[in-house]
Design an enzyme around this catalytic site. Structure first.
Site, short mmCIF file in Angstrom:
data_model
loop_
_atom_site.label_atom_id
_atom_site.label_comp_id
_atom_site.label_asym_id
_atom_site.label_seq_id
_atom_site.Cartn_x
_atom_site.Cartn_y
_atom_site.Cartn_z
N HIS A 119 10.08 68.24 -28.37
CA HIS A 119 9.21 68.97 -27.16
C HIS A 119 9.98 69.32 -26.04
O HIS A 119 9.52 69.43 -25.09
CB HIS A 119 8.17 68.16 -26.82
CG HIS A 119 7.06 67.91 -27.81
ND1 HIS A 119 6.23 66.82 -28.16
CD2 HIS A 119 6.73 68.78 -28.90
CE1 HIS A 119 5.19 66.91 -29.02
NE2 HIS A 119 5.72 68.21 -29.72
N SER A 190 0.92 58.28 -31.30
CA SER A 190 -0.46 58.00 -31.77
C SER A 190 -0.73 58.78 -33.08
O SER A 190 -1.56 58.57 -33.79
CB SER A 190 -1.40 58.39 -30.61
OG SER A 190 -0.90 59.64 -30.33
#
Ligand code: NAD
Length: 243
Positions: A119, A190
């Site tokens: 990212h 997550s």
């Protein structure tokens, strides 16, 4: 923290191509809040702030929030024992590399060299007009939004906003490692931010064992994780390398 199962230690010891996939959870004990869960950023901020269309429409407000949300905390953060454990593993030739979703530079600060930043990162800013990149520290924030010293274009943090593509070189390298790894350590994520969250499924499909480290069960736990080590990454990873 429970002790590490013998089987996990065995797999780790005999792995041919171990890779780590990390998320915000690994940096929580360095003082950087995650997006979700207790103390998560989304309890305080609207996720819209990290949407590229919102940034382009309201760059001044967006920069103001992003600086508070990320830059001010990341600046003060230092690697924790989990980061150092991964650095030691790479040093000892027990880890091929890390694919991180994090933008905090802490893996590199801990000493890892082979880090794929899926990212992007907070180290640099990029001009949306001429494409030139600058280290964040070279840029004045006296007036928001910051402008390109060369062409006056709008500067954007060099990390991936919602609605932006993944940097091509990072996407390619990550895909290649996922297809080659026989052991993926999935740490503090997550598993809900696509397309990054899909990477462990590729590894699994290509035959890798998945060892997951997380405080709580994630999207992976009951789907693809072969072993779920529940607890703080900063306690579990040092225990893994001691063995
Ligand atoms: P997330 O916020 O969605 O989830 C964090 C996960 O970490 C949760 O599953 C939580 O249970 C776990 N966790 C929390 N504390 C932990 C600990 N001490 N040890 C082990 N696990 C712990 O994070 P995500 O899955 O990485 O995805 C969200 C996006 O967040 C990423 O794209 C990333 O760019 C961005 N982000 C990055 C940072 C950073 O760079 N440090 C911080 C916040 C968000």
């Amino acid at each position: 923290m429970k002790s590490i199962p013998e089987e996990v230690l065995n797999i780790l010891q005999h792995s041919r191509f171990p890779v780590a996939f990390t998320g915000a959870g690994i940096s929580v004990e360095s003082g950087i809040p995650p997006f979700r869960g207790p103390g998560g950023i989304w309890n305080k901020y609207d996720p819209e702030i990290l949407d590229i269309s919102y940034f382009l429409k309201y760059p001044e407000e967006s920069w103001e929030q992003i600086r508070k949300m990320f830059y001010e905390v990341i600046e003060k953060a230092r690697p924790n024992p989990a980061h150092y454990a991964l650095a030691e593993m790479e040093n000892q030739g027990r880890l091929k590399g890390i694919i991180t979703q994090n933008i905090d530079n802490l893996h590199q600060k801990a000493g890892n060299k082979k880090v794929v930043e899926y990212h992007g990162n907070t180290r640099d800013v990029v001009c949306l007009e001429c494409g030139k990149k600058y280290p964040l520290l070279q840029i004045s924030f006296e007036q928001l939004p910051p402008r390109c010293p060369q062409c006056g274009g709008l500067l954007k943090p060099d990390f991936v906003f919602f609605g932006e593509p993944i940097p091509a070189d990072a996407a390619l390298q990550a895909e290649e490692w996922m297809k080659n790894t026989d052991l993926l350590l999935v740490i503090g994520t997550s598993g809900v931010v696509v397309p990054a969250s899909l990477l462990p499924y590729t590894a699994k499909q290509y035959g890798a064992k998945i060892i997951e480290v997380n405080l709580y069960p994630s999207e992976y736990t009951n789907r693809i994780s072969d072993y779920f080590l529940q607890g703080k990454a900063s306690e579990i990873l040092p225990a893994l390398i001691k063995s």
